[in-house]
Write a protein that holds these residues in place. Structure first.
Motif, PDB file in Angstrom:
ATOM      1  N   ASP A 233       2.514  18.135  -1.235  1.00  0.00           N
ATOM      2  CA  ASP A 233       3.057  17.996   0.109  1.00  0.00           C
ATOM      3  C   ASP A 233       1.930  17.834   1.140  1.00  0.00           C
ATOM      4  OD1 ASP A 233       5.702  17.970  -0.651  1.00  0.00           O
ATOM      5  OD2 ASP A 233       5.856  20.154  -0.625  1.00  0.00           O
ATOM      6  N   GLY A 234       2.129  18.294   2.364  1.00  0.00           N
ATOM      7  CA  GLY A 234       1.170  18.046   3.441  1.00  0.00           C
ATOM      8  C   GLY A 234       1.826  17.144   4.463  1.00  0.00           C
ATOM      9  N   ALA A 235       1.143  16.090   4.876  1.00  0.00           N
ATOM     10  CA  ALA A 235       1.775  15.056   5.694  1.00  0.00           C
ATOM     11  C   ALA A 235       2.498  14.093   4.757  1.00  0.00           C
ATOM     12  CB  ALA A 235       0.733  14.317   6.525  1.00  0.00           C
ATOM     13  N   LEU A 236       3.651  13.602   5.166  1.00  0.00           N
ATOM     14  CA  LEU A 236       4.484  12.804   4.268  1.00  0.00           C
ATOM     15  C   LEU A 236       4.831  11.454   4.888  1.00  0.00           C
ATOM     16  CD1 LEU A 236       6.941  15.633   3.142  1.00  0.00           C
ATOM     17  CD2 LEU A 236       4.798  14.919   2.053  1.00  0.00           C
ATOM     18  N   LEU A 237       5.130  10.506   3.997  1.00  0.00           N
ATOM     19  CA  LEU A 237       5.496   9.150   4.415  1.00  0.00           C
ATOM     20  C   LEU A 237       6.868   8.796   3.863  1.00  0.00           C
ATOM     21  CD1 LEU A 237       2.174   7.142   3.858  1.00  0.00           C
ATOM     22  CD2 LEU A 237       3.331   7.472   6.045  1.00  0.00           C
ATOM     23  N   TYR A 238       7.760   8.351   4.748  1.00  0.00           N
ATOM     24  CA  TYR A 238       9.092   7.899   4.365  1.00  0.00           C
ATOM     25  C   TYR A 238       9.317   6.510   4.969  1.00  0.00           C
ATOM     26  CZ  TYR A 238      10.218  12.739   3.072  1.00  0.00           C
ATOM     27  OH  TYR A 238      10.226  13.986   2.487  1.00  0.00           O
TER      28      TYR A 238
END
Length: 265
Positions: A233-238
């Motif tokens: 996880d951490g910062a995520l991209l969608y």
């Protein structure tokens, strides 16, 4: 009697002296006249004339002459440098081969943790050779930087390979011959006269998460950082999908993934 004779003699001598002086002045004026007509610029002190008379006409400015023919055209100077432009290619560790493009550095995408209510709201391209300065051991920071993962789910087939939970790489690129940079959402072609650097899909954080991020154009041929598929996880991209209502439909439609393109000129 003698006294009258003496006075008469002196008067005659003075008269002869005046006549002699007048004749001398005439000779000088004639000499000046001769010099003026022959083009000589020399004269007696205090007599600036050049035509043998009083010299006043020599000080008058005549009418301007005709304009001369234009001179030959000089050689063209060296073309100036526009300064170039820098942009980030998200989802790739290399720069496009679009001509005169140099990679300044490559690295990994970083951002704030997806559930944090504070921190930053943008992604950064972090180099793989960081330089630290002062370090305070055990100190709790006021903000944190995390790696960024692709969160694809049902969109796993959007990229050439399944990048679910992989960390996203990035590259910072410099093009010297172009000076303007533009990212266009919902398009994958550049305007006429612009150079296509790369095209892909618009991505951001998940709409239901606490933190917010910027909309980012991720390369359509995205790749993952080697060995990074563990899902930390951490910062995520969608992927970003268009929604009707405030958006005009058509041309937009519900649930369609938005494209993007990065152009330079």
């Amino acid at each position: 009697m003698f006294r009258h004779f003496l006075i008469l003699l002196v008067t005659q001598l003075l008269f002869l002296a005046v006549i002699a002086e007048s004749a001398d002045q005439v000779r000088k004026r004639r000499a000046l006249s001769t010099q003026g007509t022959s083009g000589s610029c020399q004269g007696l002190p205090g007599l600036p004339g050049r035509d043998g008379r009083d010299g006043r006409d020599a000080m008058l400015i005549g009418p301007p002459g005709k304009r001369g023919a234009p001179g030959p055209t000089g050689t063209q100077g060296v073309k100036g440098n526009s300064g170039g432009v820098v942009y980030t290619r998200w989802g790739r560790s290399d720069c496009p081969q679009s001509g005169n493009t140099t990679m300044l550095y490559s690295g990994v995408m970083g951002g704030s943790y997806f559930t944090h209510t504070g921190g930053a709201s943008n992604y950064l391209c972090l180099p793989l050779n960081p330089i630290f300065d002062k370090i305070i051991s055990g100190f709790q920071g006021y903000s944190y930087m995390y790696g960024t993962e692709y969160e694809l789910g049902a969109h796993s087939n959007m990229f050439p390979q399944n990048l679910y939970n992989h960390d996203a790489p990035c590259a910072v690129c410099y093009t010297e011959s172009r000076s303007s940079h533009l990212m266009i959402p919902a398009r994958n072609v550049c305007p006429s006269g612009w150079t296509l650097e790369y095209k892909g899909y618009l991505m951001s954080a998940y709409y239901g998460h606490t933190g917010r991020t910027q909309f980012t154009c991720v390369d359509g041929n995205a790749e993952g950082t080697t060995g990074s598929q563990s899902g930390q996880d951490g910062a995520l991209l969608y992927f970003v999908e268009s929604q009707c209502g405030s958006l005009p439909c058509p041309p937009y439609a519900n649930g369609k993934e938005l494209t993007c393109v990065v152009c330079t000129k």
